[in-house]
Design an enzyme around this catalytic site. Structure first.
Site, short mmCIF file in Angstrom:
data_model
loop_
_atom_site.label_atom_id
_atom_site.label_comp_id
_atom_site.label_asym_id
_atom_site.label_seq_id
_atom_site.Cartn_x
_atom_site.Cartn_y
_atom_site.Cartn_z
N CYS A 88 6.89 -28.99 40.54
CA CYS A 88 6.49 -27.95 39.96
C CYS A 88 7.08 -27.78 38.34
CB CYS A 88 6.71 -26.49 40.61
SG CYS A 88 5.54 -25.33 39.91
N GLU B 84 9.77 -27.93 49.35
CA GLU B 84 11.08 -27.46 49.73
C GLU B 84 10.54 -26.05 50.48
OE1 GLU B 84 9.67 -27.34 46.63
OE2 GLU B 84 10.42 -25.51 45.60
N HIS C 261 5.06 -27.56 46.39
CA HIS C 261 6.46 -27.25 46.73
C HIS C 261 6.95 -27.70 48.22
CE1 HIS C 261 7.53 -24.65 43.25
NE2 HIS C 261 6.23 -24.56 43.14
#
Lengths: 81, 227
Positions: B87, B198, B196
């Site tokens: 990002c 994560e 994302h």
């Protein structure tokens, strides 16, 4: 102190949805006849000392490496008198 | 023994803690790195996490790119150290020109926050080796400056060299050219993407899937097999 102005605009081929949104809002507000709007950035630099060729060269370098991303933007540098 | 993965915190970074957690869940050691510190603390890889570093002032990633930590990250990335930009981290990587192109405001001007389906196009990078080419994954996407742009020649080069690493599926969320969600450099050590991974590493939170964990297990295998 002298002022140098750096204008940064998206390259013509890059879509500018913010400019389009502004353009689309105009008729609603009673502003007719604007075919296109593109939005950019203006930097006003107050320069200490003389604005000579060397100073302008440094500002050009600043615009190229930092103020504009030349992958997507064009810029112009001019002395504001 | 395991490997050390640095996670950079800039002022305005949001996802550094989630990223550290994802790194640990994959079995790696997470090492916090500070934007004003040139020292990378002998890490083996670096993740630039998401957020709004320096408030996205000027352009997303434009000011972070000149921070002291990035001087060393750029130098080490060029020498082959694995770097992942997620990002805002992807935006920083395009501003450094470690990855080509640039990120702009979403074509519809709205902030997007949703689960996003992607296809892993290149499973040979340092960060994607645990996936299979063509594998479909779903991970969160949340941004307003997510529109990937590059000139036609650069796009053709990326396609020809297999450097489009991830592509959006089921509709383009932001006007990114050729549905590009993420790319890699030619060497495969520097990877950037808007969604994302994560946030999708534990079944209990996020998407309820662990589709993002592969990024971190990929780098674990690469680093441990190299040592």
């Amino acid at each position: 102190m002298a002022r140098v102005v750096v204008d940064v605009m998206l390259k013509p081929e890059i879509l500018d949805p913010q400019g389009q949104a502004v353009q689309r809002a105009l008729p609603r507000l009673g502003f007719e006849g604007i075919a296109d709007v593109r939005q950019g950035k203006r930097f006003e630099l107050e320069v200490e000392g003389p604005v000579d060729d060397a100073a302008l060269a440094r500002i050009h370098e600043m615009a190229e490496t930092f103020l504009a991303n030349t992958v997507i933007e064009d810029f112009t540098v001019r002395v504001d008198s | 023994m395991t490997a050390r993965v640095g996670v950079v915190t800039f002022p305005g970074t949001l996802d550094d803690r989630d990223t550290q957690r994802a790194v640990r869940i994959a079995g790696l050691e997470a090492v916090p790195l500070w934007h004003r510190d040139k020292d990378l603390k002998q890490v083996d890889a670096v993740v630039l996490p998401g957020g709004f570093s320096y408030g996205d002032y000027l352009r997303a990633g434009a000011i972070s790119r000149f921070s002291p930590v990035m001087e060393t990250v750029i130098e080490q990335a060029k020498a082959g150290m694995p770097v992942l930009g997620i990002c805002n981290g992807f935006q920083v990587l395009t501003e450094t020109h470690l990855l080509p192109g640039a990120m702009l405001r979403n074509n519809h001007l709205h902030f997007i926050c949703r689960d996003q389906k992607l296809r892993v196009e290149n499973a040979a990078t340092a960060w994607t080796a645990d996936y299979e080419a063509g594998q479909e994954i779903s991970i969160p996407l949340k941004n307003i400056d997510g529109r990937y742009v590059a000139d036609e020649r650069t796009l053709d080069e990326l396609e020809a060299e297999g450097r489009v690493a991830f592509r959006y599926l089921d509709g383009n969320p932001n006007g990114s050219l050729r549905d590009i969600a993420g790319i890699t450099n030619a060497a495969g050590n520097v990877v950037g993407l808007m969604p994302h991974p994560e946030h999708a590493v534990e079944p209990l939170v996020g998407t309820g899937r662990t589709d993002g964990l592969g990024f971190f297990t990929s780098i674990l295998k690469k680093l441990v097999s190299a040592s």
